[in-house]
Design an enzyme around this catalytic site. Sequence first.
Site, PDB file in Angstrom:
ATOM      1  N   ARG A 230      12.950  -8.489  12.199  1.00  0.00           N
ATOM      2  CA  ARG A 230      12.228  -7.795  13.258  1.00  0.00           C
ATOM      3  C   ARG A 230      11.151  -8.696  13.846  1.00  0.00           C
ATOM      4  O   ARG A 230      10.604  -9.569  13.162  1.00  0.00           O
ATOM      5  CB  ARG A 230      11.554  -6.525  12.707  1.00  0.00           C
ATOM      6  CG  ARG A 230      12.516  -5.491  12.164  1.00  0.00           C
ATOM      7  CD  ARG A 230      11.782  -4.240  11.724  1.00  0.00           C
ATOM      8  NE  ARG A 230      10.688  -4.552  10.813  1.00  0.00           N
ATOM      9  CZ  ARG A 230       9.868  -3.641  10.281  1.00  0.00           C
ATOM     10  NH1 ARG A 230      10.018  -2.375  10.591  1.00  0.00           N
ATOM     11  NH2 ARG A 230       8.915  -3.993   9.446  1.00  0.00           N
TER      12      ARG A 230
ATOM     13  N   ARG B  23      -1.387 -10.362  12.631  1.00  0.00           N
ATOM     14  CA  ARG B  23      -1.746  -9.089  11.992  1.00  0.00           C
ATOM     15  C   ARG B  23      -2.803  -9.311  10.909  1.00  0.00           C
ATOM     16  O   ARG B  23      -3.711  -8.495  10.730  1.00  0.00           O
ATOM     17  CB  ARG B  23      -0.502  -8.432  11.386  1.00  0.00           C
ATOM     18  CG  ARG B  23       0.465  -7.886  12.427  1.00  0.00           C
ATOM     19  CD  ARG B  23       1.802  -7.494  11.811  1.00  0.00           C
ATOM     20  NE  ARG B  23       1.679  -6.411  10.836  1.00  0.00           N
ATOM     21  CZ  ARG B  23       2.636  -6.068   9.991  1.00  0.00           C
ATOM     22  NH1 ARG B  23       3.797  -6.719   9.988  1.00  0.00           N
ATOM     23  NH2 ARG B  23       2.453  -5.074   9.146  1.00  0.00           N
TER      24      ARG B  23
ATOM     25  N   LYS C  76       0.815  -1.214   0.000  1.00  0.00           N
ATOM     26  CA  LYS C  76       0.000   0.000   0.000  1.00  0.00           C
ATOM     27  C   LYS C  76       0.848   1.264   0.000  1.00  0.00           C
ATOM     28  O   LYS C  76       0.575   2.198  -0.752  1.00  0.00           O
ATOM     29  CB  LYS C  76      -0.942   0.010   1.212  1.00  0.00           C
ATOM     30  CG  LYS C  76      -2.045  -1.019   1.172  1.00  0.00           C
ATOM     31  CD  LYS C  76      -3.072  -0.795   2.265  1.00  0.00           C
ATOM     32  CE  LYS C  76      -2.476  -0.899   3.658  1.00  0.00           C
ATOM     33  NZ  LYS C  76      -1.912  -2.239   3.948  1.00  0.00           N
TER      34      LYS C  76
ATOM     35  N   ARG D 193      11.715 -10.511   5.084  1.00  0.00           N
ATOM     36  CA  ARG D 193      12.473  -9.267   5.210  1.00  0.00           C
ATOM     37  C   ARG D 193      13.627  -9.415   6.193  1.00  0.00           C
ATOM     38  O   ARG D 193      13.498 -10.052   7.245  1.00  0.00           O
ATOM     39  CB  ARG D 193      11.578  -8.139   5.739  1.00  0.00           C
ATOM     40  CG  ARG D 193      10.633  -7.523   4.763  1.00  0.00           C
ATOM     41  CD  ARG D 193       9.884  -6.421   5.467  1.00  0.00           C
ATOM     42  NE  ARG D 193       8.730  -5.971   4.715  1.00  0.00           N
ATOM     43  CZ  ARG D 193       7.633  -5.451   5.264  1.00  0.00           C
ATOM     44  NH1 ARG D 193       7.551  -5.320   6.578  1.00  0.00           N
ATOM     45  NH2 ARG D 193       6.618  -5.057   4.524  1.00  0.00           N
TER      46      ARG D 193
ATOM     47  N   ARG E 227      -9.499   2.460   9.057  1.00  0.00           N
ATOM     48  CA  ARG E 227      -8.984   1.137   9.410  1.00  0.00           C
ATOM     49  C   ARG E 227     -10.088   0.207   9.890  1.00  0.00           C
ATOM     50  O   ARG E 227      -9.893  -0.994  10.017  1.00  0.00           O
ATOM     51  CB  ARG E 227      -7.916   1.286  10.500  1.00  0.00           C
ATOM     52  CG  ARG E 227      -7.080   0.058  10.746  1.00  0.00           C
ATOM     53  CD  ARG E 227      -6.014   0.330  11.782  1.00  0.00           C
ATOM     54  NE  ARG E 227      -5.024   1.280  11.320  1.00  0.00           N
ATOM     55  CZ  ARG E 227      -3.953   0.949  10.595  1.00  0.00           C
ATOM     56  NH1 ARG E 227      -3.749  -0.300  10.247  1.00  0.00           N
ATOM     57  NH2 ARG E 227      -3.106   1.871  10.217  1.00  0.00           N
TER      58      ARG E 227
END
Length: 218
Positions: free
Chosen positions: A161, A172, A13, A127, A88
């Site tokens: 992370r 999430r 996004k 990542r 949201r």
Amino acid sequence: MRIVLVGPPGAGKGTQAAFLAKNLAIPHIATGDLFRANMSQGTQLGQKAKEYMSAGQLVPDEITIGMAKDRMAQPDAASGFLLDGFPRNIAQARALDGYLDETDQKLDAVLDLEVPEDEVVKRIAGRRICRNDSSHVFHVEYSAPKTDGVCDVCGGELYQREDDREETVRKRLEVYHSETEPIIDHYKAQGLVTTIPALGAVGEVTERAMSALQRTRA
């Protein structure tokens, strides 16, 4: 144009919002940027948000909504804006509807970036970030470093992370499905939603989104 961009974490996004806003010459209004700006400027809303965050609590919807309204009322947003991360949830979507009605404005489009869940997990969990400089970002599959675990730029250690761990990503996604996904049906009822397949090169996804917006304008 007034656009809402929605999609799961890892859908791209932020990247797409930046390209689209530049192409359309409208401001990119991202929730994270709103919070940072209000807190750094010491606004009343920023101070309230900081209190909640310092206490480890969620920032109430009314504070987020207030920040978004203030930003949309700025002169550079008079001819349009692209919202990224807001609304949201349904409460925020209804508040946005009310604000637009009060100010005699309307949304032109809601772009829903669609990515398979397994791809989202792969994108985020792969990542690796440099400990020396968080702007040095790699991916174990899509942009792997020359030496495993070592930053190509500065030689720093690459790490994953906590937010990028698979179990965290799946949590999430659960939150996205329960809280954010319902706004898609809310806007479908208004005939505003276009689903954009978000797999492929960044430029290809941008072209799909721009084509959809051109059809909206026609």
